[in-house]
Design a protein around this motif. Structure first.
Motif, PDB file in Angstrom:
ATOM      1  N   GLU B 156    -148.894 -16.427 -23.760  1.00 39.09           N
ATOM      2  CA  GLU B 156    -147.966 -15.724 -24.643  1.00 39.09           C
ATOM      3  C   GLU B 156    -147.354 -14.506 -23.968  1.00 39.09           C
ATOM      4  O   GLU B 156    -146.228 -14.126 -24.271  1.00 39.09           O
ATOM      5  CB  GLU B 156    -148.685 -15.328 -25.942  1.00 39.09           C
ATOM      6  CG  GLU B 156    -148.924 -16.560 -26.796  1.00 39.09           C
ATOM      7  CD  GLU B 156    -149.487 -16.244 -28.173  1.00 39.09           C
ATOM      8  OE1 GLU B 156    -149.506 -17.140 -29.011  1.00 39.09           O
ATOM      9  OE2 GLU B 156    -149.935 -15.089 -28.386  1.00 39.09           O
ATOM     10  N   HIS B 160    -143.376 -14.121 -23.369  1.00 39.85           N
ATOM     11  CA  HIS B 160    -142.833 -13.018 -24.170  1.00 39.85           C
ATOM     12  C   HIS B 160    -141.466 -12.599 -23.634  1.00 39.85           C
ATOM     13  O   HIS B 160    -141.250 -12.582 -22.422  1.00 39.85           O
ATOM     14  CB  HIS B 160    -143.814 -11.834 -24.095  1.00 39.85           C
ATOM     15  CG  HIS B 160    -143.565 -10.812 -25.156  1.00 39.85           C
ATOM     16  ND1 HIS B 160    -142.577  -9.873 -25.041  1.00 39.85           N
ATOM     17  CD2 HIS B 160    -144.178 -10.592 -26.348  1.00 39.85           C
ATOM     18  CE1 HIS B 160    -142.600  -9.105 -26.120  1.00 39.85           C
ATOM     19  NE2 HIS B 160    -143.554  -9.529 -26.936  1.00 39.85           N
ATOM     20  N   TYR B 180    -140.621 -19.388 -28.940  1.00 37.30           N
ATOM     21  CA  TYR B 180    -141.398 -18.158 -28.929  1.00 37.30           C
ATOM     22  C   TYR B 180    -140.651 -17.081 -28.145  1.00 37.30           C
ATOM     23  O   TYR B 180    -140.572 -15.927 -28.539  1.00 37.30           O
ATOM     24  CB  TYR B 180    -142.757 -18.427 -28.297  1.00 37.30           C
ATOM     25  CG  TYR B 180    -143.638 -17.214 -28.218  1.00 37.30           C
ATOM     26  CD1 TYR B 180    -144.298 -16.731 -29.336  1.00 37.30           C
ATOM     27  CD2 TYR B 180    -143.807 -16.530 -27.008  1.00 37.30           C
ATOM     28  CE1 TYR B 180    -145.096 -15.605 -29.271  1.00 37.30           C
ATOM     29  CE2 TYR B 180    -144.607 -15.400 -26.931  1.00 37.30           C
ATOM     30  CZ  TYR B 180    -145.250 -14.948 -28.066  1.00 37.30           C
ATOM     31  OH  TYR B 180    -146.034 -13.825 -27.994  1.00 37.30           O
ATOM     32  N   SER B 187    -145.880 -17.805 -32.468  1.00 40.55           N
ATOM     33  CA  SER B 187    -146.796 -18.309 -31.445  1.00 40.55           C
ATOM     34  C   SER B 187    -146.156 -19.536 -30.814  1.00 40.55           C
ATOM     35  O   SER B 187    -145.138 -20.029 -31.283  1.00 40.55           O
ATOM     36  CB  SER B 187    -148.136 -18.685 -32.083  1.00 40.55           C
ATOM     37  OG  SER B 187    -147.915 -19.688 -33.055  1.00 40.55           O
TER      38      SER B 187
END
Lengths: 321, 593, 303
Positions: B156, B160, B180, B187
């Motif tokens: 993640e 990001h 995402y 998520s």
């Protein structure tokens, strides 16, 4: 004096501004950018690079980039190194102590050597000792510092094993202990001597000539006539007069150290500002490159200012206003 | 650089040749930076499977001595680390080398570059959904236990929107990663935690190379707690107190100079034997001196230093197969960056016999001996021999040094000297000058080896001019198809996944020669098509061999050499093994004496 | 010092006082300065050999000789060969050509430019002076090395080889000369003969060229010798760092930069010690010549 100093400091601002414009334009005119060559077909793709360029504003027109940069710069935000990915100010703060240590050691060695040799030679002119020192001086003035550095490494590190050939300290030592500082000095001593070679030679020369000249002056004759011991005449009366002009060189020393540090740190792999600068040029790490150039320019201006002020302090005949 | 581990395609141009940079004041080899893009799934390989591919001279050292405990190993690196000590953020090989001493990933690669379980095992039915099972009881350096949440955290972070590292490509194939990243989801939908040790990853579609492309390095969650993704790369857990899973942990870092590592008692896979590992930056001008004085126990060296190291009493030279190849490319066309297609074809080097003649003219053996001290061998295909897809030379043309044949080919192709000036003219009788470019990083040897190549062509009557171009400018010019670049020298490194599409497909930006052959494109596509190759490596290899035959015949580039990796290891070291995938797990290393 | 003075006063009566021009006196003084003469001889030899190199040897210096790499000095190769199989002695000569060319050309450019700016500023004074001097300050306040490195990186490949470096170091180097010339001109122009020349209507250009410059010439010459040495050092230093002349051009700095390769540094000293020594001796002799000229042109010195 205060007024003069203030005026000079204010005068530095437009100068620094002009320099910043020139450097910024020049830096962006360099071929490529921090991402040229960053190719890793499986993990990055052209889109990532394009995206990063966009993110860092590398696609904006130069004046926009400059405007953004200078606004932040004035506010004390020097940006983030594209290579080390950390704030430039932290990066410089990390390296600065090493360079300052190198510079101060170099200055100390320069002054100690120059005083010792200059006083010896000045007191006994035209003796073999003086000629030897004179020969050393000519040599010191002629040999480029990087050649001296290469020879020093070849001889003292490789052939004799006396000195370390890289780095600023042995990492195994506890910070702050005596050994730690000894190790630091051990690492810095040769680069410092090489860095100070040129100044050492010229100061020695200067001091010697000045002492010889002063020793013929009336006040020395008077002192001799009064029966003052020869040692005292040289160490107190003459030296005091000869040292004064030397002090004014201090300002120029800053300039010499700035330029010298770049080469010396490169040869000895000494992790300081000079090395950081060279790497920022090769890696096109603009934020670092720009900040360091501005810092160097500022130091040069400051050095000149100090030199001028010291002139005035030392020789009241020079009017500063 | 050079060593290792970079199991990916990396720009090897400068790679290997780390001689680099006189220019840059020593360390910072410009080399390093450009090239090193590299790596990523650089992984840790465990000694267990990387035995002796190394044809090293000192096998005995490990046999004759029982592993002992204690001692400090000095691990030399020849360029300054950037200080990004985290898999997700590092940029250059030096940093990756250092990370590999204190951290490791979920999977690793064996000597055939096939993935093997390390911290996790996996299962898949269809190459689309993978179930990973983590080992239990594996500890981070800060005492936390490794769970799948650490991996989710890493995935993640990389996906990001604020992430500023280059690894997104390793995550974007996971289903939902795009959403995402665009902020449309909280998520990644393709990541499904089953329990603390089990996780299911679903990719957006089935591919043969989904696993090798996947990001498999967990990140410690507690260390990064409270740090926004945008600030991670400059934060303490990356730069000052990295937390890893490896046999050694970071004790102290002096930026740009050295790193001190101490054993991690709770390491899951054995007991570290050294008291300490000191990573030390050594300027390349000091490498030999430092080795001779016993000041460093290990360092990667440039092949040209090899013979010196071999002569040393206290160090051995170890060589192992490399993953890079070097070539002379021809600009055959012009690429349009927008439409991603080759829009124009150039005639100057379009004649295949001309290219063949230039190939036969080069005495590659002698050239490699002269400039790489013989630590390399001629290669006839754009795939290093160590790779499992490499075609055997018996299936290819080998283009041995044969100036007579070269001249004959030129004569046949119409390149003859019509005006008697000693140089051949082109078939129309116009002056013909080969314009050869090579990158310049301030190292005189680069110029010499480039010059030597031009001499070979001069010798067969082709007038050749050499142009040394500053390295940053060089790649920019090549990539943008600058008309100044006609014939150019370069290198590519390859990684665990053998797929050469990014460098060879006609719609690829990095297909620098602008080679355009539908047959080649088709084969490359087929080799990735799960419907055609299924899960069979054999089938996949056959397709790649077919492809290699084509490019070996077409010669859009002259494949020059593949280099061996050369490292210097102190005689007092034991337990160090090297293979194409890099060095073994440092947990095995010890000081014998 | 006293002894010398005495000797000199003894000689003075014997020489015809009026027949010698100041230049002749200077020449005579210079010729009597042994150190300066030896240095001149050395420098001349180096220059002649360097500039005649293409006529002395027929070897193609750029050719890489794979069979003859890294040979130690021998009868065939006096100083051995380098890693590319090129003869070190021949490269030393050609290298001298490049290094000296850079030195001479940069010095010439700097002196001309600095003199023009300095004399215009000094002669006209006022606004012209302050504008020009501010500009000079601006240039002088660039950290020299820093800017040369950045500029050179930018111009790389845009101009051919050696000339990039010459232009770059000249553009950044003229400030000192300009300042010096200006201050000399300032004090010189207060003399009556200049006021006289101006009052009879001489054009400024004529006053500067015919009257002022000859009187500051000695200062300029001395400055030029110092500059010459500095520029050679600058070239070699920058080349050593990799920011100087392109690597394929043989120059002393480039030859020295091969010593950054540890193998060369430790095991092939014959490739880097000769340029180091020749370079140092050249600088040394230029310094001695500079001192000699300074002494010779100084009417107060006796030698």
């Amino acid at each position: 004096m205060l007024k003069y100093t203030l005026r000079r400091i204010l005068g530095m601002i437009p100068m620094l501004f002009l320099i910043s414009v020139v450097v910024f334009t020049l830096a962006l005119a360099m071929p490529g950018d921090p991402f040229s060559g960053e190719i890793d077909p499986n993990n990055t793709d052209p889109e990532y690079i394009e995206e990063m360029r966009e993110k860092l504003g590398l696609n904006d027109p130069i004046h926009v980039q400059y405007g953004r940069w200078i606004t932040n710069f004035v506010q004390g935000d020097f940006g983030k190194s594209t290579r080390y990915k950390m704030p430039v100010s932290d990066l410089i703060a990390e390296r600065m102590p090493n360079t300052i240590f190198l510079g101060v050691t170099s200055l100390a060695i320069t002054y100690i050597l120059a005083f010792a040799m200059g006083m010896y030679a000045g007191r006994r002119p035209y003796t073999p000792g003086d000629h030897f020192i004179g020969g050393f001086n000519y040599f010191g003035l002629a040999i480029p510092s990087y050649i001296a550095g290469v020879f020093a490494i070849y001889l003292f590190s490789f052939q004799l094993g006396w000195i370390p050939f890289q780095g600023s300290v042995d990492i195994t030592l506890e910070k702050g202990t005596l050994d730690y500082w000894i190790s630091k000095i051990h690492h810095v001593i040769t680069p410092a001597i090489v860095l100070g070679l040129l100044s050492t030679a010229s100061y020695t020369q200067f001091l010697r000539n000045d002492i010889i000249e002063n020793s013929r002056k009336d006040f020395v004759r008077t002192a001799r006539a009064k029966g003052t011991p020869e040692r005292k005449i040289y160490n107190v009366h003459i030296l005091r007069n000869s040292v004064i002009p030397l002090i004014t060189f201090l300002g120029f020393d800053i300039v010499t150290l700035v330029n010298g540090a770049i080469i010396t740190e490169a040869i000895f792999t000494y992790p300081g500002i000079g090395q950081l600068f060279l790497s920022s040029v090769t890696n096109q790490d603009y934020p670092v490159l720009m900040t360091l150039t501005m810092m160097f320019s500022f130091l040069v201006l400051l050095g000149n200012l100090i030199a001028d002020i010291l002139y005035g302090v030392v020789d009241p005949r020079i009017r500063l206003d | 650089m050079k060593n290792k581990k970079s199991l990916y395609w990396l720009l090897a141009m400068l790679l290997g040749l780390s001689l680099v940079v006189a220019a840059c004041g020593g360390d910072e080899a410009s080399d390093t930076d450009e090239t090193d893009n590299t790596t990523d799934n650089t992984e840790q390989n465990d000694s267990t499977d990387t035995n002796d591919t190394s044809n090293d001279s000192d096998e005995n050292q490990s046999d004759s001595n029982e592993p002992k405990k204690g001692g400090t190993m000095v691990f030399g690196v020849d360029s300054e680390p950037e200080g990004l000590f985290n898999w997700a953020f590092y940029g250059i090989v030096t940093d990756a080398d250092i990370i590999s001493l204190f951290d490791e990933g979920l999977i690793e690669y064996d000597e055939n570059l096939k993935p093997q379980p390390n911290l996790a095992t996996w299962e898949t039915e269809d190459n689309k959904t993978f179930t990973f099972k983590f080992k239990e009881g594996v500890k981070w350096h800060n005492g936390d236990e490794l769970t799948v949440h650490d991996w989710v955290f890493a995935l993640e972070t990389i996906a990001h929107p604020d992430y500023d590292g280059p690894r997104y490509a390793n995550v974007q194939t996971i289903e939902g990663a795009e959403a995402y990243r665009n902020g449309e989801a909280d998520s990644i939908s393709g990541v499904e935690v089953i329990d603390d040790y089990t996780i299911k990853i679903t990719f957006d579609k089935a591919r043969v190379n989904n696993l090798t492309n996947l990001w498999t390095y967990p990140m410690n969650r507690t260390a990064f707690e409270g740090i926004p993704v945008a600030e991670m790369s400059g934060s303490d857990p990356v730069r000052r107190n990295p937390v890893g899973l490896g046999p050694y942990k970071v004790e102290n870092i002096i930026p740009g100079e050295s790193v001190e590592l101490v054993p991690f008692e709770d390491y899951w896979n054995g007991e570290p034997k050294l008291d300490k590992i000191i990573v030390k930056v050594v300027d390349r001008s000091s490498v030999l001196g430092a080795l001779e004085n016993g000041e460093i126990d290990f360092i990667t060296v440039h092949p040209s230093m090899g013979p010196q190291v071999e002569k040393m009493n206290n160090a051995d030279l170890v060589t192992y197969p490399g993953l890079a190849y070097y070539y002379v490319g021809f600009k055959l066309g012009k690429f349009d960056n927008e439409s991603l297609e080759i829009v124009e074809k150039y005639d100057k080097y379009a004649n295949k016999n001309l290219r063949k003649a230039m190939y036969y003219a080069i005495d590659r053996e002698t050239w490699i001996d002269a400039f790489f001290s013989g630590y390399g061998k001629p290669v006839n295909r754009p795939v290093p021999s160590a790779h499992w897809i490499a075609a055997d030379d018996s299936e290819l043309n080998t283009y041995p040094y044969d100036p007579e044949k070269a001249k004959q080919l030129l004569d046949e192709a119409g390149y003859v000297d019509v005006n008697g000036d000693g140089w051949r003219e082109d078939p129309n009788g116009d002056e013909f000058v080969v314009k050869f470019s090579h990158y310049d990083v301030g190292d005189p040897q680069y110029e010499a080896r480039a010059k030597a190549l031009t001499q070979y062509w001069n010798d067969i009557g082709l007038k050749t001019e050499l142009d040394m171009v500053e390295v940053n400018l060089y790649y920019e010019m090549i990539e943008k198809d600058n008309p100044e670049i006609e014939v150019f020298y370069g290198g590519w490194g390859t990684g665990a996944d053998p797929d050469p599409s990014a460098l060879w497909k006609s719609d690829a930006l990095w297909n620098y020669t602008r080679y355009d052959n539908p047959e080649s494109d088709q084969l490359l596509d087929d080799a990735l098509d799960i419907d055609i190759v299924g899960t069979s490596d054999e089938k996949r290899k056959d397709l790649y061999v077919e492809w290699q035959k084509i490019v070996n015949e077409d010669l859009p580039m002259l494949y020059i050499t593949e280099l061996e990796e050369t490292v210097a290891v102190s005689k007092r070291m034991g337990g160090m093994e090297f293979a194409v995938s890099g060095w073994n797990n440092p947990v095995e290393w010890y000081i014998a004496e | 010092m006293e002894v010398l003075t005495e000797k000199n006063t003894k000689q003075t009566p014997s020489k015809p006082p009026k027949s010698m021009s100041p230049w002749a006196i200077a020449r005579r003084k210079f010729v009597r300065n042994k150190l300066a003469m030896v240095s001149s001889f050395f420098l001349l030899t180096v220059m002649i050999m360097s500039f005649l190199a293409p006529y002395i040897t027929t070897i193609d210096i750029t050719r890489v000789n794979i069979g003859q790499m890294s040979l130690p000095p021998s009868g065939e190769h006096w100083l051995g060969t380098d890693k590319s199989g090129r003869d070190v002695f021949v490269r030393l000569l050609y290298g001298g050509r490049v290094s000296l060319t850079v030195g001479i050309a940069a010095t010439a450019l700097i002196v001309v430019f600095g003199t023009v700016i300095g004399s215009i500023a000094g002669y006209f004074g006022g606004v012209v002076d302050s504008v020009l001097m501010r500009f000079t300050d601006f240039i002088l306040n660039f950290p020299f090395l820093v800017f040369v490195i950045v500029l050179n990186a930018i111009l790389f490949g845009k101009l051919s080889g050696v000339w990039v470096l010459i232009v770059v170091i000249s553009v950044l180097g003229w400030g000192g000369v300009a300042r010096l010339v200006r201050s000399k001109i300032l004090s010189e122009k207060e003399n009556e003969y200049i006021l006289a020349a101006i009052s009879i209507g001489c054009k400024p250009s004529k006053v500067i060229i015919k009257h002022l410059l000859p009187n500051v010439l000695s200062t300029i010459i001395v400055q030029a010798t110092i500059l010459f040495a500095t520029m050679i050092v600058a070239e070699s230093g920058l080349s050593y760092l990799g920011f100087g002349v392109p690597t394929e051009v043989p120059s002393w700095g480039n030859m020295l930069s091969t010593s950054r390769d540890p193998d060369v540094m430790q095991n092939m000293p014959w490739t880097w010690i000769p340029p180091a020594v020749v370079l140092t001796l050249t600088i040394l002799s230029i310094n001695f010549i500079g001192e000699g000229i300074k002494d010779a042109l100084n009417p107060k010195s006796y030698r």
